[in-house]
Scaffold this motif. Structure first.
Motif, PDB file in Angstrom:
ATOM      1  N   ASP A  75      -5.495  17.699  31.536  1.00  0.00           N
ATOM      2  CA  ASP A  75      -4.478  17.215  32.464  1.00  0.00           C
ATOM      3  C   ASP A  75      -4.091  15.775  32.149  1.00  0.00           C
ATOM      4  N   ARG A  76      -5.090  14.989  31.746  1.00  0.00           N
ATOM      5  CA  ARG A  76      -4.845  13.579  31.454  1.00  0.00           C
ATOM      6  C   ARG A  76      -5.750  13.126  30.315  1.00  0.00           C
ATOM      7  N   ALA A  77      -5.260  12.134  29.577  1.00  0.00           N
ATOM      8  CA  ALA A  77      -6.064  11.457  28.559  1.00  0.00           C
ATOM      9  C   ALA A  77      -5.778   9.963  28.678  1.00  0.00           C
ATOM     10  N   ILE A  78      -6.842   9.169  28.822  1.00  0.00           N
ATOM     11  CA  ILE A  78      -6.706   7.727  29.064  1.00  0.00           C
ATOM     12  C   ILE A  78      -7.585   6.982  28.076  1.00  0.00           C
ATOM     13  N   THR A  79      -7.037   5.963  27.439  1.00  0.00           N
ATOM     14  CA  THR A  79      -7.865   5.127  26.572  1.00  0.00           C
ATOM     15  C   THR A  79      -7.914   3.709  27.102  1.00  0.00           C
ATOM     16  N   LEU A  80      -9.148   3.195  27.222  1.00  0.00           N
ATOM     17  CA  LEU A  80      -9.388   1.816  27.634  1.00  0.00           C
ATOM     18  C   LEU A  80     -10.208   1.062  26.596  1.00  0.00           C
ATOM     19  N   ALA A  81     -10.485   1.693  25.471  1.00  0.00           N
ATOM     20  CA  ALA A  81     -11.322   1.065  24.443  1.00  0.00           C
ATOM     21  C   ALA A  81     -10.660  -0.205  23.923  1.00  0.00           C
ATOM     22  N   ALA A  82     -11.435  -1.285  23.798  1.00  0.00           N
ATOM     23  CA  ALA A  82     -10.865  -2.549  23.334  1.00  0.00           C
ATOM     24  C   ALA A  82     -11.963  -3.465  22.819  1.00  0.00           C
ATOM     25  N   ALA A  83     -11.550  -4.369  21.938  1.00  0.00           N
ATOM     26  CA  ALA A  83     -12.415  -5.449  21.454  1.00  0.00           C
ATOM     27  C   ALA A  83     -11.751  -6.772  21.799  1.00  0.00           C
ATOM     28  N   TYR A  84     -12.562  -7.803  21.994  1.00  0.00           N
ATOM     29  CA  TYR A  84     -12.023  -9.087  22.468  1.00  0.00           C
ATOM     30  C   TYR A  84     -12.907 -10.226  21.986  1.00  0.00           C
ATOM     31  N   ASP A  85     -12.274 -11.320  21.589  1.00  0.00           N
ATOM     32  CA  ASP A  85     -13.001 -12.525  21.207  1.00  0.00           C
ATOM     33  C   ASP A  85     -12.080 -13.702  21.462  1.00  0.00           C
ATOM     34  N   PRO A  86     -12.280 -14.459  22.552  1.00  0.00           N
ATOM     35  CA  PRO A  86     -11.340 -15.521  22.918  1.00  0.00           C
ATOM     36  C   PRO A  86     -11.404 -16.700  21.964  1.00  0.00           C
ATOM     37  N   GLY A  87     -10.328 -17.445  21.925  1.00  0.00           N
ATOM     38  CA  GLY A  87     -10.271 -18.634  21.088  1.00  0.00           C
ATOM     39  C   GLY A  87      -8.872 -18.873  20.565  1.00  0.00           C
ATOM     40  N   LYS A  88      -8.668 -20.037  19.984  1.00  0.00           N
ATOM     41  CA  LYS A  88      -7.369 -20.377  19.412  1.00  0.00           C
ATOM     42  C   LYS A  88      -7.178 -19.645  18.083  1.00  0.00           C
ATOM     43  N   VAL A  89      -5.932 -19.367  17.750  1.00  0.00           N
ATOM     44  CA  VAL A  89      -5.614 -18.554  16.579  1.00  0.00           C
ATOM     45  C   VAL A  89      -6.202 -19.144  15.300  1.00  0.00           C
ATOM     46  N   MET A  90      -6.086 -20.444  15.116  1.00  0.00           N
ATOM     47  CA  MET A  90      -6.533 -21.054  13.872  1.00  0.00           C
ATOM     48  C   MET A  90      -8.051 -21.190  13.799  1.00  0.00           C
ATOM     49  N   GLN A  91      -8.745 -20.846  14.879  1.00  0.00           N
ATOM     50  CA  GLN A  91     -10.199 -20.927  14.888  1.00  0.00           C
ATOM     51  C   GLN A  91     -10.866 -19.565  14.791  1.00  0.00           C
TER      52      GLN A  91
END
Length: 252
Positions: A86-102
């Motif tokens: 009936d439904r398919a949901i994806t919440l999978a994610a990776a994350y690592d905060p910081g500034k782009v150049m770092q």
């Protein structure tokens, strides 16, 4: 364009949740289980999934990895034997905060693979499993609305997921009921990496309830909490000279 209204609160529905081992995904599984849904729960961590299945008593654990096409195909084959979704949901994610150049380039590549390519992989596996007018939900983020300081590659991938969901809506409707989930800050292991104030932060249970209400409605996007999401939508709507001046003030 007409859209179907999902049946009452998920009762008896067969639902595949990717990224169900913790955070919003686990809370969503608990909420739908209370409503009588038949759940298939996936994530990379088989141990956490098994713990959740034991807690719920009725769900099925199906470990797989959105970055691994073979594991997704194997999972899809197993799901097919039980009938359509009936439904398919994806919440999978990776994350690592910081500034782009770092940010570490290897970590950035892993985030792109998990968040954007992984979402594409899930779509390819899940769509053939859905019943006619079944629901496909992708999880973006308010971080994808506009480029903000310290959003780095994560925000860029979520902008890509938003774009992908919009494209799928155009290409697949009405055969598939494509939805976009755009959470604000939710207290999970990912946001616990942040070292800045997170306005209007929610607990996973509250986020899960907001998602279910939204997916049982008729709108394309489920976004919450609105006191945050509407403000960022307004920022996105401003002309660049003004919006960029405002976001520049947020740089630490």
């Amino acid at each position: 364009m007409s859209e179907r209204a999902p049946s009452e609160q998920g009762q008896g529905q067969r639902i595949w949740i990717m990224g169900a081992s913790d955070g919003i995904g686990a809370a969503l599984a608990r909420s739908w289980a209370r409503r009588g849904a038949r759940l298939i729960l996936s994530a990379r961590s088989g141990e956490k999934l098994n713990d959740l299945v034991r807690e719920l008593g009725t769900a099925e654990a199906l470990p797989c990895d959105v970055t691994d096409g073979d594991s997704l195909r194997d999972a899809a084959e197993r799901i097919t034997t039980g009938g359509p979704l009936d439904r398919a949901i994806t919440l999978a994610a990776a994350y690592d905060p910081g500034k782009v150049m770092q940010v570490d380039p290897q970590m950035a590549a892993q985030i792109v693979t998990a968040n954007l390519t992984g979402c594409f992989n899930f779509v390819r596996a899940a769509v053939p499993l859905l019943k006619p007018a079944g629901q496909l939900a992708l999880t973006g983020s308010v971080a994808g609305y506009v480029g903000l300081p310290q959003g780095q590659i994560y925000s860029a991938t979520k902008a890509g997921v938003i774009n992908l969901a919009e494209t799928l809506r155009a290409e697949l409707a009405p055969a598939v009921d494509v939805r976009l989930i755009s959470p604000g800050f939710v207290d999970t292991r990912l946001t616990q990496k942040n070292d800045f104030d997170m306005p209007a932060i929610l607990q996973p249970d509250a986020a899960a309830e907001a998602i279910i209400r939204g997916l049982n409605g008729r709108g394309f996007e489920v976004h919450f909490p609105r006191r945050l999401t509407l403000a960022i939508k307004l920022l996105r709507a401003l002309p660049y000279p003004l919006s960029l001046r405002l976001t520049r003030r947020l740089v630490r």
